[in-house]
Motif scaffolding. Structure first.
Motif, PDB file in Angstrom:
ATOM      1  N   LEU A   1      53.696  -9.761  28.865  1.00 48.83           N
ATOM      2  CA  LEU A   1      53.038  -8.814  27.239  1.00 48.83           C
ATOM      3  C   LEU A   1      53.643  -8.957  26.178  1.00 48.83           C
ATOM      4  O   LEU A   1      52.491  -8.710  24.739  1.00 48.83           O
ATOM      5  N   GLY A   2      54.900  -8.531  25.719  1.00 44.47           N
ATOM      6  CA  GLY A   2      55.050  -9.280  24.703  1.00 44.47           C
ATOM      7  C   GLY A   2      54.986  -9.955  23.064  1.00 44.47           C
ATOM      8  O   GLY A   2      54.644 -10.172  22.725  1.00 44.47           O
ATOM      9  N   MET A   3      55.245 -11.233  24.352  1.00 46.24           N
ATOM     10  CA  MET A   3      54.683 -12.774  23.874  1.00 46.24           C
ATOM     11  C   MET A   3      52.382 -12.098  23.173  1.00 46.24           C
ATOM     12  O   MET A   3      52.558 -12.443  22.274  1.00 46.24           O
ATOM     13  N   TRP A   4      52.445 -12.063  24.340  1.00 47.82           N
ATOM     14  CA  TRP A   4      51.034 -11.888  23.720  1.00 47.82           C
ATOM     15  C   TRP A   4      50.841 -10.893  22.423  1.00 47.82           C
ATOM     16  O   TRP A   4      50.108 -10.757  21.448  1.00 47.82           O
ATOM     17  N   ALA A   5      51.908  -9.394  22.435  1.00 41.58           N
ATOM     18  CA  ALA A   5      51.811  -8.454  21.315  1.00 41.58           C
ATOM     19  C   ALA A   5      52.098  -9.527  19.702  1.00 41.58           C
ATOM     20  O   ALA A   5      50.795  -8.851  19.070  1.00 41.58           O
ATOM     21  N   ASN A   6      52.965 -10.003  20.359  1.00 41.24           N
ATOM     22  CA  ASN A   6      53.012 -11.296  19.149  1.00 41.24           C
ATOM     23  C   ASN A   6      51.849 -11.683  18.445  1.00 41.24           C
ATOM     24  O   ASN A   6      51.748 -12.332  17.817  1.00 41.24           O
ATOM     25  N   THR A   7      51.034 -11.983  19.283  1.00 38.37           N
ATOM     26  CA  THR A   7      50.334 -14.107  18.941  1.00 38.37           C
ATOM     27  C   THR A   7      49.096 -13.273  18.586  1.00 38.37           C
ATOM     28  O   THR A   7      48.982 -13.061  17.609  1.00 38.37           O
ATOM     29  N   LEU A   8      49.168 -11.876  19.240  1.00 43.40           N
ATOM     30  CA  LEU A   8      47.534 -11.370  18.657  1.00 43.40           C
ATOM     31  C   LEU A   8      47.844 -10.078  16.765  1.00 43.40           C
ATOM     32  O   LEU A   8      46.911 -10.873  16.603  1.00 43.40           O
TER      33      LEU A   8
ATOM     34  N   THR B   1      54.179 -19.503  18.336  1.00 40.26           N
ATOM     35  CA  THR B   1      54.971 -19.599  19.365  1.00 40.26           C
ATOM     36  C   THR B   1      56.237 -19.299  20.000  1.00 40.26           C
ATOM     37  O   THR B   1      56.602 -19.660  20.764  1.00 40.26           O
ATOM     38  N   ALA B   2      57.515 -20.635  18.591  1.00 39.28           N
ATOM     39  CA  ALA B   2      58.360 -20.279  17.952  1.00 39.28           C
ATOM     40  C   ALA B   2      58.822 -18.558  18.510  1.00 39.28           C
ATOM     41  O   ALA B   2      59.647 -18.657  19.096  1.00 39.28           O
ATOM     42  N   ILE B   3      58.812 -17.651  17.866  1.00 40.19           N
ATOM     43  CA  ILE B   3      58.900 -16.273  18.019  1.00 40.19           C
ATOM     44  C   ILE B   3      58.619 -15.797  19.412  1.00 40.19           C
ATOM     45  O   ILE B   3      59.627 -15.357  19.732  1.00 40.19           O
ATOM     46  N   GLY B   4      57.819 -16.481  20.316  1.00 35.51           N
ATOM     47  CA  GLY B   4      57.385 -15.728  21.299  1.00 35.51           C
ATOM     48  C   GLY B   4      58.508 -16.364  22.492  1.00 35.51           C
ATOM     49  O   GLY B   4      59.081 -15.111  23.470  1.00 35.51           O
ATOM     50  N   LEU B   5      58.898 -17.861  21.703  1.00 39.29           N
ATOM     51  CA  LEU B   5      60.436 -17.945  22.513  1.00 39.29           C
ATOM     52  C   LEU B   5      61.779 -17.126  22.892  1.00 39.29           C
ATOM     53  O   LEU B   5      62.174 -16.434  23.725  1.00 39.29           O
ATOM     54  N   VAL B   6      61.524 -16.488  21.186  1.00 38.37           N
ATOM     55  CA  VAL B   6      62.519 -15.705  20.550  1.00 38.37           C
ATOM     56  C   VAL B   6      62.684 -13.933  21.917  1.00 38.37           C
ATOM     57  O   VAL B   6      63.437 -13.550  22.361  1.00 38.37           O
TER      58      VAL B   6
ATOM     59  N   MET C   1      56.847 -24.750  31.954  1.00 39.42           N
ATOM     60  CA  MET C   1      56.009 -23.588  32.133  1.00 39.42           C
ATOM     61  C   MET C   1      55.741 -22.547  31.180  1.00 39.42           C
ATOM     62  O   MET C   1      54.543 -22.453  30.817  1.00 39.42           O
ATOM     63  N   LEU C   2      56.907 -21.769  30.602  1.00 35.43           N
ATOM     64  CA  LEU C   2      56.849 -21.166  29.250  1.00 35.43           C
ATOM     65  C   LEU C   2      56.538 -21.373  28.189  1.00 35.43           C
ATOM     66  O   LEU C   2      55.615 -20.471  27.527  1.00 35.43           O
ATOM     67  N   ILE C   3      56.881 -22.539  28.010  1.00 34.96           N
ATOM     68  CA  ILE C   3      55.971 -23.467  26.938  1.00 34.96           C
ATOM     69  C   ILE C   3      54.567 -23.467  26.904  1.00 34.96           C
ATOM     70  O   ILE C   3      54.120 -23.494  25.820  1.00 34.96           O
ATOM     71  N   LEU C   4      54.462 -24.517  27.820  1.00 31.51           N
ATOM     72  CA  LEU C   4      53.122 -24.163  28.378  1.00 31.51           C
ATOM     73  C   LEU C   4      52.279 -22.619  28.223  1.00 31.51           C
ATOM     74  O   LEU C   4      51.331 -23.202  27.375  1.00 31.51           O
ATOM     75  N   THR C   5      52.451 -21.874  28.740  1.00 29.59           N
ATOM     76  CA  THR C   5      52.401 -20.281  28.546  1.00 29.59           C
ATOM     77  C   THR C   5      51.847 -20.112  27.133  1.00 29.59           C
ATOM     78  O   THR C   5      50.774 -19.073  26.548  1.00 29.59           O
ATOM     79  N   LEU C   6      53.015 -20.066  26.450  1.00 30.25           N
ATOM     80  CA  LEU C   6      53.170 -19.660  24.958  1.00 30.25           C
ATOM     81  C   LEU C   6      52.006 -21.014  24.527  1.00 30.25           C
ATOM     82  O   LEU C   6      51.581 -20.286  23.672  1.00 30.25           O
ATOM     83  N   PHE C   7      51.314 -21.979  24.576  1.00 36.02           N
ATOM     84  CA  PHE C   7      50.915 -22.739  24.190  1.00 36.02           C
ATOM     85  C   PHE C   7      49.493 -22.201  24.490  1.00 36.02           C
ATOM     86  O   PHE C   7      48.419 -21.800  23.909  1.00 36.02           O
ATOM     87  N   SER C   8      49.111 -21.183  25.615  1.00 31.69           N
ATOM     88  CA  SER C   8      47.774 -21.156  26.025  1.00 31.69           C
ATOM     89  C   SER C   8      47.338 -19.827  25.153  1.00 31.69           C
ATOM     90  O   SER C   8      46.227 -20.024  25.196  1.00 31.69           O
ATOM     91  N   LEU C   9      47.961 -18.738  25.085  1.00 34.74           N
ATOM     92  CA  LEU C   9      48.828 -17.607  24.311  1.00 34.74           C
ATOM     93  C   LEU C   9      47.795 -18.185  22.811  1.00 34.74           C
ATOM     94  O   LEU C   9      47.252 -17.461  22.521  1.00 34.74           O
ATOM     95  N   ALA C  10      48.894 -19.155  22.169  1.00 34.95           N
ATOM     96  CA  ALA C  10      48.690 -18.906  21.112  1.00 34.95           C
ATOM     97  C   ALA C  10      46.798 -19.359  21.091  1.00 34.95           C
ATOM     98  O   ALA C  10      46.724 -19.290  19.838  1.00 34.95           O
ATOM     99  N   SER C  11      46.821 -20.768  21.440  1.00 37.74           N
ATOM    100  CA  SER C  11      45.034 -20.884  21.707  1.00 37.74           C
ATOM    101  C   SER C  11      44.357 -19.755  21.670  1.00 37.74           C
ATOM    102  O   SER C  11      43.617 -19.661  20.865  1.00 37.74           O
TER     103      SER C  11
END
Lengths: 325, 262
Positions: free
Chosen positions: B61-68, B106-111, B139-149
């Motif tokens: 949820l946090g990663m998506w909020a950030n990406t969005l 994406t990099a911040i998503g990892l943070v 898998m986390l990196i790939l998920t971040l990639f999918s969120l970024a896309s």
């Protein structure tokens, strides 16, 4: 007309905008203008607000697709998407005002960002940016965030940004608007320097003295149409059938000015000099001008009345008529 | 795609991030709040697999909020600043710049993910032992990639509008639900699940959960390889669509002269 000596050739260029109100007619911003710009010259586009100056510059820089007509810039058609992509490497634009920069980035970081977008080789980047910062006199403020720059500094970093790709054509859209006289003079000096270096400069401005000082050739536009063209002397000569009359009165001649305007003459009280009112207007020659106008102004106690050599401003006001601001 | 413009977009977003305090909200405050809510929901059950699932959900949820936020903000900010026109007049494509900016997000998503785990461990003393840490990280990196896309598609679609930041709030919640981050997809009505199937991050979240939790069943009833294959295929499709959308939107802006409006 499209020869190698021309940087820009414009033929019957039109740009209209759709109205948001259904049923309203399309707004004509540029209504079929034609002109040529020689390589290496400073070319002025003068006109009141809403005359179509910025729209013309946007079309010539590939930021706006023309509705019809043709514009060839460095031999490339600005209506063709592929040509515009190639053209972008060879031109740049400075829009008037303070927008167009990343405020949280320093002046240097802004220039680095844009130099990356233009693919400036990394090993050349530092030297180029340092040179540009020196040129616009911002070397000492290079590391300061743009949000802390004064308006004049922002305009200068804008110019540095626009020079990042050493453009063959530089469009300057009212580059000195809102700047104090000293900074404006500095920017005019910079424009002259760029032109001396071989760049073609297209300048839009409201300031007649600026156009007179800088421009080799110019057009005057009004309501999207070219109403005057040539060198400063040619434009002044284009109103050769007009006398520029200056009347100094002791009382405010507002009633006389209103009467002149009612006749369709562009008249205005220009200045209040030592408590006296100075009125200028252009009248058609051969009407025994002085005699008839002296009578009109007599109730306001005329101190002097005479015919002056027309200035560029007189010519501009005559050509754009009541459209000028 | 122009790699210099990608790097420039990445660098610019990085500088912007460190110099603008508002970025702390989507990148640190949001994941913190999401994780807190999740952990409070699960109360005392801090040792079971459910809590790990909750923490993972909070992280996503946090990663998506950030990406969005980054996706919608990026072009709105250019419009506001008048820089959209400056970058449009440059020879690099807006798409390349957006890719660079998305990579930074994406990099911040990892943070984000690290912050969520630290909060759960330190504040709630939760047992977050991962079944397969290496696979989980991949898998986390790939998920971040999918969120970024997904973010890329949103960013490109928002180029033309002045309401990007407003519209992003509408786009926030559906992804929470449909991706399976908030609740398992299996509890969604059948008709709604169709949207999850075409959502690349949903397959990533499925894989992340399975890599993290021992014996975790797939939400879709597929193997991990299928998760990864669909994630990559759907993400690539999103990026391709984003590319086409960018070109079209850019062309439309040149026709309407709308790049300077804010």
């Amino acid at each position: 007309m499209n020869g190698p000596e021309h940087a820009i050739v414009v033929e019957d260029l039109v740009r209209t905008f759709k109205s948001f109100m259904s049923g309203s007619p399309e707004k004509v911003a540029v209504g079929g203008i034609s002109f040529e710009v020689k390589k290496g010259e400073i070319f002025g586009i003068l006109g009141p607000n809403g005359a179509g100056k910025t729209t013309t510059i946007k079309m010539l820089s590939g930021l706006l697709t023309p509705t019809s007509g043709k514009a060839m810039v460095l031999g490339m058609d600005v209506s063709d998407e592929k040509s515009v992509r190639s053209l972008r490497r060879r031109i740049n634009i400075v829009a008037g005002g303070e927008r167009g920069l990343y405020y949280r980035l320093s002046g240097r970081q802004n220039l680095e960002f844009f130099s990356d977008l233009y693919g400036i080789p990394k090993k050349e980047q530092k030297t180029l940016i340092n040179g540009l910062l020196e040129l616009v006199d911002l070397a000492d403020a290079a590391e300061v965030k743009v949000e802390n720059y004064s308006r004049g500094m922002k305009q200068r970093i804008h110019i540095a940004r626009a020079l990042i790709n050493s453009p063959e054509i530089l469009y300057l859209d009212e580059p000195t608007i809102g700047l104090d006289p000293e900074i404006s003079r500095g920017i005019r000096g910079l424009v002259r320097k760029l032109s001396d270096g071989g760049a073609t400069v297209i300048l839009t401005t409201h300031y007649m003295f600026e156009a007179e000082e800088l421009c080799d050739h110019m057009i005057i536009v009004s309501h999207g149409k070219v109403v005057g063209r040539g060198t400063v002397i040619e434009i002044k000569d284009s109103i050769a059938d007009v006398s520029c009359i200056k009347v100094v009165t002791e009382a405010d001649p507002a009633v006389a000015v209103a009467a002149l305007r009612a006749e369709g003459l562009e008249a205005g009280v220009d200045a209040l000099l030592n408590g006296r009112f100075v009125t200028k207007f252009a009248a058609r020659k051969g009407d025994d001008a002085l005699g008839s106008y002296e009578g009109l102004f007599a109730p306001f106690r005329v101190k002097s009345i005479g015919i002056e050599e027309p200035t560029l401003e007189d010519a501009y006001l005559t050509l754009v008529g009541g459209d000028a601001e | 795609m122009n790699h210099r413009a990608v790097v420039a977009g990445f660098k610019q977003q990085k500088i912007q991030f460190f110099s603008d305090p508002q970025w702390i909200i989507p990148s640190l405050v949001s994941p913190f709040l999401f994780t807190m809510v999740m952990l409070f929901l699960y109360g005392d059950d801090v040792d079971g697999p459910i809590v790990l699932q909750a923490v993972l959900g909070g992280g996503v949820l946090g990663m998506w909020a950030n990406t969005l936020f980054a996706s919608s903000f990026t072009i709105s900010y250019d419009r506001m600043n008048g820089t959209l026109e400056s970058i449009m007049v440059a020879p690099s494509s807006i798409y390349s710049i957006l890719i660079g900016r998305s990579l930074w997000s994406t990099a911040i998503g990892l943070v984000n993910a690290v912050v969520v785990f630290v909060i759960a461990e330190v504040m709630f003393d939760a047992d977050l032992t991962l079944a397969n840490p290496v696979l989980f990280f991949v898998m986390l990196i790939l998920t971040l990639f999918s969120l970024a896309s997904v973010g890329m598609l949103i960013a490109t679609a928002f180029i033309r509008t002045r309401m990007g930041r407003v519209l992003s709030t509408i786009a926030e919640y559906p992804i929470y639900v449909l991706s399976g981050a908030l609740v398992p997809i299996t509890v969604l009505p059948e008709g709604l699940r169709v949207f999850s199937y075409v959502l690349a991050p949903a397959w990533g979240i499925d894989a992340v959960k399975r890599a993290a939790i021992d014996g975790c069943e797939s939400m879709f009833g597929v193997s991990m390889a299928v998760d990864v294959a669909l994630l990559l295929a759907l993400s690539s499709l999103l990026l391709a669509v984003a590319y086409v959308v960018t070109r079209r939107v850019e062309r439309r802006m040149l026709e309407t002269g709308s790049a300077t409006r804010y």
